[in-house]
Write an enzyme that holds these catalytic residues in place. Sequence first.
Site, PDB file in Angstrom:
ATOM      1  N   TRP A 182      28.076  67.392  25.298  1.00  0.00           N
ATOM      2  CA  TRP A 182      27.720  66.746  24.034  1.00  0.00           C
ATOM      3  C   TRP A 182      27.769  67.719  22.874  1.00  0.00           C
ATOM      4  O   TRP A 182      28.235  67.384  21.783  1.00  0.00           O
ATOM      5  CB  TRP A 182      26.372  66.028  24.147  1.00  0.00           C
ATOM      6  CG  TRP A 182      26.525  64.823  25.013  1.00  0.00           C
ATOM      7  CD1 TRP A 182      26.113  64.677  26.312  1.00  0.00           C
ATOM      8  CD2 TRP A 182      27.221  63.610  24.677  1.00  0.00           C
ATOM      9  NE1 TRP A 182      26.502  63.444  26.792  1.00  0.00           N
ATOM     10  CE2 TRP A 182      27.171  62.771  25.816  1.00  0.00           C
ATOM     11  CE3 TRP A 182      27.867  63.141  23.534  1.00  0.00           C
ATOM     12  CZ2 TRP A 182      27.760  61.501  25.841  1.00  0.00           C
ATOM     13  CZ3 TRP A 182      28.445  61.880  23.546  1.00  0.00           C
ATOM     14  CH2 TRP A 182      28.381  61.076  24.690  1.00  0.00           C
ATOM     15  N   ASP A 187      20.547  67.692  18.429  1.00  0.00           N
ATOM     16  CA  ASP A 187      20.784  66.391  19.058  1.00  0.00           C
ATOM     17  C   ASP A 187      19.767  66.271  20.186  1.00  0.00           C
ATOM     18  O   ASP A 187      19.850  67.005  21.179  1.00  0.00           O
ATOM     19  CB  ASP A 187      22.216  66.348  19.595  1.00  0.00           C
ATOM     20  CG  ASP A 187      22.519  65.069  20.358  1.00  0.00           C
ATOM     21  OD1 ASP A 187      21.620  64.222  20.497  1.00  0.00           O
ATOM     22  OD2 ASP A 187      23.675  64.923  20.806  1.00  0.00           O
ATOM     23  N   LYS A 246      17.904  56.386  25.766  1.00  0.00           N
ATOM     24  CA  LYS A 246      17.451  57.145  26.929  1.00  0.00           C
ATOM     25  C   LYS A 246      15.949  56.947  27.101  1.00  0.00           C
ATOM     26  O   LYS A 246      15.496  56.468  28.117  1.00  0.00           O
ATOM     27  CB  LYS A 246      17.741  58.634  26.760  1.00  0.00           C
ATOM     28  CG  LYS A 246      19.078  58.968  26.132  1.00  0.00           C
ATOM     29  CD  LYS A 246      20.248  58.719  27.059  1.00  0.00           C
ATOM     30  CE  LYS A 246      21.543  59.248  26.427  1.00  0.00           C
ATOM     31  NZ  LYS A 246      22.697  59.011  27.282  1.00  0.00           N
TER      32      LYS A 246
END
Lengths: 420, 420
Positions: A159, A231, A255
């Site tokens: 990511w 992030d 999530k």
Amino acid sequence: MAASTNSFLTGNQTNLPSFKPKPISQSFLHLTKPSTLNLTSPTKPISIRCASTSAGSDPRVINFAAGPAALPENVLLKAQSELYNWRGSGMSVMEMSHRGKEFLSIIQKAESDLRQLLSIPPEYSVLFLQGGATTQFAALPLNLCESDDPVDYVVTGSWGDKAFKEALKYCNPKVIWSGKSDKYTKVPTFDELEQNPHAKYLHICANETIHGVEFKDYPVPKNSNGVLIADMSSNFCSKPVDVSKFGVIYAGAQKNVGPSGVTIVIIRKDLIGKARDVTPVMLDYKIHDENSSLYNTPPCFGIYMCGLVFDDLLAQGGLKEVEKKNQRKAELLYNAIDESRGFFKCPVEKSVRSLMNVPFTLEKSELEAEFIKEAAKEKMVQLKGHRSVGGMRASIYNAMPLAGVEKLVAFMRHFQARHA
Amino acid sequence: MAASTNSFLTGNQTNLPSFKPKPISQSFLHLTKPSTLNLTSPTKPISIRCASTSAGSDPRVINFAAGPAALPENVLLKAQSELYNWRGSGMSVMEMSHRGKEFLSIIQKAESDLRQLLSIPPEYSVLFLQGGATTQFAALPLNLCESDDPVDYVVTGSWGDKAFKEALKYCNPKVIWSGKSDKYTKVPTFDELEQNPHAKYLHICANETIHGVEFKDYPVPKNSNGVLIADMSSNFCSKPVDVSKFGVIYAGAQKNVGPSGVTIVIIRKDLIGKARDVTPVMLDYKIHDENSSLYNTPPCFGIYMCGLVFDDLLAQGGLKEVEKKNQRKAELLYNAIDESRGFFKCPVEKSVRSLMNVPFTLEKSELEAEFIKEAAKEKMVQLKGHRSVGGMRASIYNAMPLAGVEKLVAFMRHFQARHA
């Protein structure tokens, strides 16, 4: 942190009525005597979650998905109970004008509860956006720097790498540290980072969902005017965070705090208002800040769901309590892996193992498909590792009850006993 | 169009059990004799929708919101029934991996049903995105033209104007016709449009939500290589459309086909793959097309809801049948306005009045607040006009039952009788 005084959600996620396992010894020695294991037969699924609704008596699965992921059962039941008619309003949340008093009460409470959970200082704005963290990969450089500005990226997994590659379109980013050669199993020590003293920001991915690598502390930008950006998609609200260390925290909701389709951005207010002229209006933080996330129609139902989760997290005692539960779950699972004499392996360096995403492999990799298949028979699903790394991955976000991890650990031990 | 053979939704939205009004004469003369009106006393709310769920006996309101807007009751009840455990999967749709077989079946059926509804030719892609139509205002020029390319905009209301203003950042757009001087009450005749023969595309807003102006036919781009683009956010799936006339059709879902947070783009495949280098990855149609809308996590629950609505529209007999119902509702309401001898007024030119959004004013504007207040007492909500135009607006999308419009019309006549 005190429980929310106006909480409507009661109960504790780890209080599951139908599954009260006896304490599981963490000694792997049990595995040499499978007949002594305290396990229900693997051919007889254990339901640790029972549906109590009109959907019938189908048991709920134990969902180890990396996201979208399990949501708290009480939140789902609350959402179900008021889906058709929200609290006497005569309409579903999905039918409400986003400018009506009903939805305004929902989004305002969601923000207020999130501020309480993370102790967000008043000089930070909270934005509820769309497009996922991936949209922020572009929004960040477009809002925070000019096209020739240097910015630093620490890449500890896929990511962070994606964020860096998107930034290449908009500024002068540099990967100042990458874990790629170690297959993304490490986080650097902060003094080894060769930060550019002129970098406008320093970007990290606080928890790499695919590789299971999590920052336990945070580096400080070398540029005194630089800002730290994280992030936090896959560990948002899983533990307390000192927001004041960051310029921007952003996270997809799917999530730990809600369904997919909501992206939360927490941004220091002085960083707002500097978007380049070419920034799409929907990527301009100033537009969303000035309009309290209501410039255009927001993802109302998703924000409502996040609000229910925030309320639930407060009712659990706040993020310190949530962190304790997450630590206990992760400890149980990592211990089971480490005590398996190499039958199971987690490639991540111990000090930076994620509390949220636990990747592991089998020494006998030919058994992995069998492991996943047998686990599914026991209603434990989504254990297959990401296609880019293989193996298994158990995502154990906030909503995963302790009993779910206990069941997985018991299953792992039983599986090892049969296949060692 | 035949009903879907695998429909799980039954019933017809206009069959409401608790409200069977006698035919309402469309003659305004009745209004001089209020005692003869066939009306329930305004102090006794008429419930035309009754909740049948655990939410209790609160009646549902009649929701004239412009979007997010009313959803079909059977769709809401279906979603409620399976929110906690989707069809025996053991999980909510909100908890499903977007790459798992369960969600793939949901998004694939949604696309398939939408293709059937609109007879979408195979040379068009269907994308389920995030960010609202407003994100598309930037994505269109970024994907379809270079920075110095001319493009044409026909501006028939606020949304077309917003689309034009966003395009100014990315290319050389020109407003070739504007209804602003007529307060956005008209659509031009197509032969009066001074199209640039080199324009890469011609953009229209097929239905202006705020001003209630709707294209009944579509102009043809003068440039033989140019494409027609339509923002259909507020009349998407309200009637059949010949998709082959368009290069791109796009729509936020939250008016006719779902909750907010889903944007549907129907794009001719040869237009995909030409995004400029600076295009944010999430605005690049090629990325979404190659990944079947699953490049990153999509708004799963919203897409699921759209799928339930598509299934319902097919079960109603498809868009020709839906259009007939919408015409009947709109005719009833516009007739009531036009036959009120000026007590109510709709400013929009008759030939281009929207079937979806009906703006109207009171001759005695001082009565408008009273009108909205009394209507709310009768459970008719969200009738206030947009802040930019004032007056009232009744949005009567697909999910508004005929009985809802009948009740509004009866209320309008009664209100006039009391205040004329």
